[in-house]
Design a protein around this motif. Structure first.
Motif, PDB file in Angstrom:
ATOM      1  N   ILE A   1       0.833  -1.205   0.000  1.00 37.17           N
ATOM      2  CA  ILE A   1       0.000   0.000   0.000  1.00 37.17           C
ATOM      3  C   ILE A   1       0.867   1.253   0.000  1.00 37.17           C
ATOM      4  N   ASN A   2       1.929   1.280   0.806  1.00 41.54           N
ATOM      5  CA  ASN A   2       2.798   2.455   0.873  1.00 41.54           C
ATOM      6  C   ASN A   2       3.532   2.711  -0.438  1.00 41.54           C
ATOM      7  N   ASN A   3       3.987   1.652  -1.097  1.00 36.11           N
ATOM      8  CA  ASN A   3       4.832   1.824  -2.273  1.00 36.11           C
ATOM      9  C   ASN A   3       4.083   1.781  -3.599  1.00 36.11           C
ATOM     10  N   PHE A   4       2.935   1.080  -3.640  1.00 36.60           N
ATOM     11  CA  PHE A   4       2.212   0.925  -4.896  1.00 36.60           C
ATOM     12  C   PHE A   4       0.771   1.411  -4.820  1.00 36.60           C
ATOM     13  N   GLY A   5       0.353   1.863  -3.665  1.00 41.68           N
ATOM     14  CA  GLY A   5      -0.977   2.435  -3.514  1.00 41.68           C
ATOM     15  C   GLY A   5      -2.074   1.384  -3.471  1.00 41.68           C
ATOM     16  N   ASP A   6      -3.313   1.879  -3.496  1.00 40.50           N
ATOM     17  CA  ASP A   6      -4.461   0.984  -3.437  1.00 40.50           C
ATOM     18  C   ASP A   6      -4.588   0.144  -4.704  1.00 40.50           C
ATOM     19  N   ALA A   7      -4.143   0.677  -5.826  1.00 40.91           N
ATOM     20  CA  ALA A   7      -4.191  -0.091  -7.077  1.00 40.91           C
ATOM     21  C   ALA A   7      -3.252  -1.299  -6.996  1.00 40.91           C
ATOM     22  N   GLY A   8      -2.086  -1.117  -6.414  1.00 42.19           N
ATOM     23  CA  GLY A   8      -1.162  -2.232  -6.225  1.00 42.19           C
ATOM     24  C   GLY A   8      -1.729  -3.278  -5.296  1.00 42.19           C
ATOM     25  N   TRP A   9      -2.326  -2.821  -4.182  1.00 41.72           N
ATOM     26  CA  TRP A   9      -2.919  -3.779  -3.255  1.00 41.72           C
ATOM     27  C   TRP A   9      -4.120  -4.471  -3.886  1.00 41.72           C
ATOM     28  N   GLY A  10      -4.892  -3.753  -4.688  1.00 36.94           N
ATOM     29  CA  GLY A  10      -6.031  -4.365  -5.361  1.00 36.94           C
ATOM     30  C   GLY A  10      -5.600  -5.457  -6.320  1.00 36.94           C
ATOM     31  N   ALA A  11      -4.462  -5.282  -6.965  1.00 35.54           N
ATOM     32  CA  ALA A  11      -3.966  -6.287  -7.900  1.00 35.54           C
ATOM     33  C   ALA A  11      -3.429  -7.515  -7.171  1.00 35.54           C
ATOM     34  N   VAL A  12      -2.774  -7.311  -6.043  1.00 38.47           N
ATOM     35  CA  VAL A  12      -2.081  -8.399  -5.345  1.00 38.47           C
ATOM     36  C   VAL A  12      -2.917  -9.004  -4.228  1.00 38.47           C
ATOM     37  N   GLY A  13      -3.790  -8.224  -3.623  1.00 34.39           N
ATOM     38  CA  GLY A  13      -4.450  -8.596  -2.373  1.00 34.39           C
ATOM     39  C   GLY A  13      -5.193  -9.906  -2.359  1.00 34.39           C
ATOM     40  N   LEU A  14      -5.898 -10.243  -3.434  1.00 34.97           N
ATOM     41  CA  LEU A  14      -6.692 -11.467  -3.420  1.00 34.97           C
ATOM     42  C   LEU A  14      -5.848 -12.732  -3.459  1.00 34.97           C
ATOM     43  N   SER A  15      -4.688 -12.658  -4.060  1.00 35.12           N
ATOM     44  CA  SER A  15      -3.890 -13.874  -4.228  1.00 35.12           C
ATOM     45  C   SER A  15      -2.759 -14.009  -3.212  1.00 35.12           C
ATOM     46  N   LEU A  16      -2.484 -12.993  -2.429  1.00 34.45           N
ATOM     47  CA  LEU A  16      -1.358 -13.005  -1.507  1.00 34.45           C
ATOM     48  C   LEU A  16      -1.686 -13.805  -0.244  1.00 34.45           C
ATOM     49  N   THR A  17      -0.918 -14.867  -0.005  1.00 34.77           N
ATOM     50  CA  THR A  17      -1.067 -15.647   1.218  1.00 34.77           C
ATOM     51  C   THR A  17       0.306 -16.093   1.708  1.00 34.77           C
ATOM     52  N   VAL A  18       0.429 -16.182   3.014  1.00 31.65           N
ATOM     53  CA  VAL A  18       1.630 -16.738   3.628  1.00 31.65           C
ATOM     54  C   VAL A  18       1.302 -18.193   3.931  1.00 31.65           C
ATOM     55  N   LYS A  19       1.908 -19.100   3.176  1.00 31.28           N
ATOM     56  CA  LYS A  19       1.597 -20.518   3.307  1.00 31.28           C
ATOM     57  C   LYS A  19       2.384 -21.196   4.417  1.00 31.28           C
ATOM     58  N   TYR A  20       3.591 -20.725   4.686  1.00 33.99           N
ATOM     59  CA  TYR A  20       4.432 -21.351   5.702  1.00 33.99           C
ATOM     60  C   TYR A  20       5.323 -20.288   6.321  1.00 33.99           C
ATOM     61  N   PHE A  21       5.488 -20.365   7.625  1.00 32.69           N
ATOM     62  CA  PHE A  21       6.436 -19.501   8.318  1.00 32.69           C
ATOM     63  C   PHE A  21       7.055 -20.267   9.471  1.00 32.69           C
ATOM     64  N   SER A  22       8.373 -20.216   9.556  1.00 33.35           N
ATOM     65  CA  SER A  22       9.097 -20.835  10.661  1.00 33.35           C
ATOM     66  C   SER A  22       9.644 -19.719  11.549  1.00 33.35           C
ATOM     67  N   PRO A  23       9.139 -19.585  12.776  1.00 27.27           N
ATOM     68  CA  PRO A  23       9.638 -18.520  13.646  1.00 27.27           C
ATOM     69  C   PRO A  23      11.065 -18.765  14.133  1.00 27.27           C
ATOM     70  N   THR A  24      11.547 -19.980  14.010  1.00 26.61           N
ATOM     71  CA  THR A  24      12.894 -20.301  14.467  1.00 26.61           C
ATOM     72  C   THR A  24      13.947 -19.810  13.495  1.00 26.61           C
ATOM     73  N   THR A  25      13.763 -20.132  12.208  1.00 27.10           N
ATOM     74  CA  THR A  25      14.743 -19.716  11.203  1.00 27.10           C
ATOM     75  C   THR A  25      14.265 -18.528  10.382  1.00 27.10           C
ATOM     76  N   ASN A  26      13.070 -18.023  10.653  1.00 23.93           N
ATOM     77  CA  ASN A  26      12.479 -16.878   9.936  1.00 23.93           C
ATOM     78  C   ASN A  26      12.385 -17.122   8.432  1.00 23.93           C
ATOM     79  N   ILE A  27      12.077 -18.352   8.044  1.00 18.87           N
ATOM     80  CA  ILE A  27      11.861 -18.719   6.649  1.00 18.87           C
ATOM     81  C   ILE A  27      10.363 -18.638   6.378  1.00 18.87           C
ATOM     82  N   CYS A  28       9.998 -18.097   5.223  1.00 19.49           N
ATOM     83  CA  CYS A  28       8.597 -17.883   4.891  1.00 19.49           C
ATOM     84  C   CYS A  28       8.363 -18.256   3.426  1.00 19.49           C
TER      85      CYS A  28
END
Length: 161
Positions: free
Chosen positions: A48-75
């Motif tokens: 939102i800060n760098n690409f505005g609402d148009a950027g978020w509108g394009a990316v928002g529906l498909s963006l998901t975090v499928k895996y995150f490891s808090p130990t090694t900070n891999i995502c």
């Protein structure tokens, strides 16, 4: 029928302390409060800060975090193929998550979850080997690192599209 095509981004968040990155200087249980929801929220704010609402509108529906490891900070992040450049750029421009400074290191970008899983497993092996070298234990010594490596391999291999 047209299928939904994705890009899978494997990223490592390296914590920054007093102006220098802690590459391999932290222990496995560093006590970081980072989680998948915080990564998603920070990435959303960066888009939102760098690409505005148009950027978020394009990316928002498909963006998901499928895996995150808090130990090694891999995502592992899934995003639509056509908009993956916006998500990748927003990751690169990300400086802090929940007030803690991080350097995002994009390790791998893939077209399938399988290749992202393989890259994640191999990267975890490298990180665990780095931690084991810093701990100065004998090579045959089995410790929490080996157990952690086995569990993360199972978690990453179990991801579904």
């Amino acid at each position: 029928m047209v299928r939904f095509k994705n890009r899978w981004i494997l990223v490592e968040f390296i914590p920054v302390s007093q102006g220098c990155a802690q590459l391999g200087k932290t222990s496995l249980n560093s006590g970081s409060s980072l989680d998948g929801k915080a990564v998603w929220a920070a990435l959303r704010q960066s888009i939102i800060n760098n690409f505005g609402d148009a950027g978020w509108g394009a990316v928002g529906l498909s963006l998901t975090v499928k895996y995150f490891s808090p130990t090694t900070n891999i995502c592992i992040i899934r995003v639509a193929r056509d908009q993956h450049n916006i998500a990748w750029a927003a990751l690169t421009l990300l400086t802090a998550i929940d007030g803690t400074r991080y350097i995002p290191n994009v390790v791998h970008v893939s077209g399938t979850i399988k290749h992202a899983q393989l890259a994640g497993i191999s990267h975890n092996r490298e990180v665990i080997a780095r931690y084991q070298a810093l701990s100065k234990n004998p090579a045959g010594y089995e410790d929490a690192y080996d157990i952690y490596l086995e569990t993360t391999e199972r978690e990453i291999a179990a991801l579904q599209d």
